[in-house]
Design a protein around this motif. Structure first.
Motif, short mmCIF file in Angstrom:
data_model
loop_
_atom_site.label_atom_id
_atom_site.label_comp_id
_atom_site.label_asym_id
_atom_site.label_seq_id
_atom_site.Cartn_x
_atom_site.Cartn_y
_atom_site.Cartn_z
N MET A 1 0.84 -1.19 0.00
CA MET A 1 0.00 0.00 0.00
C MET A 1 0.88 1.24 0.00
N THR A 2 0.65 2.14 -0.95
CA THR A 2 1.38 3.39 -1.01
C THR A 2 0.84 4.35 0.04
N PHE A 3 1.75 4.91 0.85
CA PHE A 3 1.35 5.78 1.96
C PHE A 3 1.54 7.23 1.54
N SER A 4 0.46 7.89 1.12
CA SER A 4 0.54 9.29 0.67
C SER A 4 -0.75 10.01 1.03
N PRO A 5 -0.98 10.28 2.33
CA PRO A 5 -2.25 10.85 2.77
C PRO A 5 -2.51 12.25 2.25
N THR A 6 -3.79 12.49 1.92
CA THR A 6 -4.24 13.83 1.55
C THR A 6 -5.53 14.12 2.32
N TRP A 7 -5.76 15.40 2.57
CA TRP A 7 -6.97 15.84 3.28
C TRP A 7 -7.52 17.05 2.53
N ASN A 8 -8.78 16.94 2.10
CA ASN A 8 -9.45 18.04 1.40
C ASN A 8 -8.63 18.48 0.19
N GLY A 9 -7.98 17.51 -0.47
CA GLY A 9 -7.20 17.80 -1.65
C GLY A 9 -5.79 18.31 -1.38
N GLN A 10 -5.44 18.49 -0.10
CA GLN A 10 -4.12 18.99 0.26
C GLN A 10 -3.22 17.83 0.68
N ASP A 11 -2.04 17.78 0.11
CA ASP A 11 -1.08 16.73 0.45
C ASP A 11 -0.50 17.01 1.83
N ILE A 12 -0.64 16.07 2.76
CA ILE A 12 -0.08 16.25 4.10
C ILE A 12 1.07 15.27 4.33
N HIS A 13 1.76 14.98 3.23
CA HIS A 13 2.95 14.14 3.31
C HIS A 13 3.91 14.58 2.22
N THR A 14 4.27 15.87 2.23
CA THR A 14 5.15 16.40 1.20
C THR A 14 5.95 17.55 1.76
N GLY A 15 7.13 17.78 1.19
CA GLY A 15 7.95 18.89 1.63
C GLY A 15 8.31 18.77 3.10
N GLY A 16 8.10 19.83 3.85
CA GLY A 16 8.43 19.81 5.27
C GLY A 16 7.32 19.30 6.15
N THR A 17 6.13 19.03 5.57
CA THR A 17 5.01 18.49 6.35
C THR A 17 4.95 16.98 6.12
N VAL A 18 5.15 16.22 7.19
CA VAL A 18 5.27 14.77 7.07
C VAL A 18 4.24 14.09 7.96
N THR A 19 3.57 13.06 7.43
CA THR A 19 2.72 12.20 8.23
C THR A 19 3.51 10.94 8.56
N LEU A 20 3.75 10.73 9.85
CA LEU A 20 4.58 9.61 10.27
C LEU A 20 3.81 8.30 10.30
N ASP A 21 2.61 8.33 10.90
CA ASP A 21 1.81 7.12 10.99
C ASP A 21 0.35 7.48 11.18
N TRP A 22 -0.50 6.46 11.13
CA TRP A 22 -1.93 6.66 11.29
C TRP A 22 -2.50 5.44 12.01
#
Length: 266
Positions: A1-22
């Motif tokens: 499974m590719t881990f690349s979360p988005t919320w309301n169309g905004q990527d929350i796993h890119t650049g300096g904003t990282v999602t570690l786990d869920w």
């Protein structure tokens, strides 16, 4: 499974904003839903939903840049109402971010911030990104069948469309899932040539798409319930009291799943 979360169309796993786990709670009773910025909400009747917790960090080379990234993330998480949350690349769920659950902890020298947020969904199911449909024409016959495969692991509540090629006046239409012996029946419905009657099963709305002819009319009565379609193969039988004129039946559905991952429990 590719881990690349988005919320309301905004990527929350890119650049300096990282999602570690869920973490996904699984089905829970949801009793409140924030409606306003800042987390204000009203009490609502309990429904079966899910709570998904995301944890991550914001980091940058300067304190100013890190603060800017954190401000952008907080603004995104304070958007009110249910929006699309995606954890994997192939499934989503409609959820709202709970601002009251947000936690932020400053890390080293203002260059790093740890964050977490709960997302609440009023549906217990994850959904595929693509809607599926199956269409069958009755070719003027009174009874026609269609075999539809629900590829999701959870039962699905499909929507329906009835498109007329020719005039249907004061007819009764029965839609039965012979696999489960469930049916609903539309009494005294009129569908004029070129018009399409639509049923939104989740809301119970019945309406005509576009600009229907003056003679088209929604059913005067509906018997039964708009039934769910279980996992696997389903045989659907459509019966209309008028023959000799073509009527196209379409079932539309988005497969639902118990889990966000690529595998599900049976």
């Amino acid at each position: 499974m590719t881990f690349s979360p988005t919320w309301n169309g905004q990527d929350i796993h890119t650049g300096g904003t990282v999602t570690l786990d869920w973490a996904d709670s699984g089905p829970i009773e949801v009793k409140t839903a924030p409606l306003l910025r800042g987390g204000a909400g009203i009490t609502r009747n309990a429904v079966l939903g899910r709570k998904i917790k995301l944890r991550g960090l914001v980091r940058a080379a300067t304190a100013t840049a890190a603060t800017g990234l954190l401000d952008n993330l907080m603004e995104d998480l304070h958007v009110s109402g249910e929006k699309v949350l995606r954890i994997s690349d192939d499934r989503y769920i409609d959820a709202y971010a709970d601002p009251g659950s947000i936690k932020v902890e400053e890390g080293t020298d203002g260059l790093l911030y740890y964050w977490s947020c709960d997302f609440i969904s009023t549906s217990p199911y994850w959904r595929d990104l693509s809607e599926l449909n199956s269409t069958v024409d009755n070719d003027g016959d009174g009874v026609v069948t269609d075999t539809v495969s629900n590829t999701g692991k959870a039962p699905e509540l499909p929507d329906w469309e009835f498109a007329a090629t020719g005039d249907y006046d004061d007819v009764t239409i029965t839609v039965e899932n012979t696999t489960t012996s469930k049916q609903f029946r539309l009494f005294q419905v009129a569908i004029k040539n070129g018009d399409t009657l639509v049923i939104d099963s989740s809301t119970g709305e019945i309406y005509f798409s576009g600009n229907p002819a003056s003679g088209s009319a929604a059913p005067k009565r509906v018997d039964g319930q708009f039934w769910t379609m279980p996992n696997g193969s389903n045989t659907i039988t459509y019966t209309c009291t008028q023959i000799g004129t073509d009527l196209e039946y379409k079932v539309k559905y988005t497969p639902r799943h118990h889990n966000v991952g690529e595998t599900d429990e049976a």
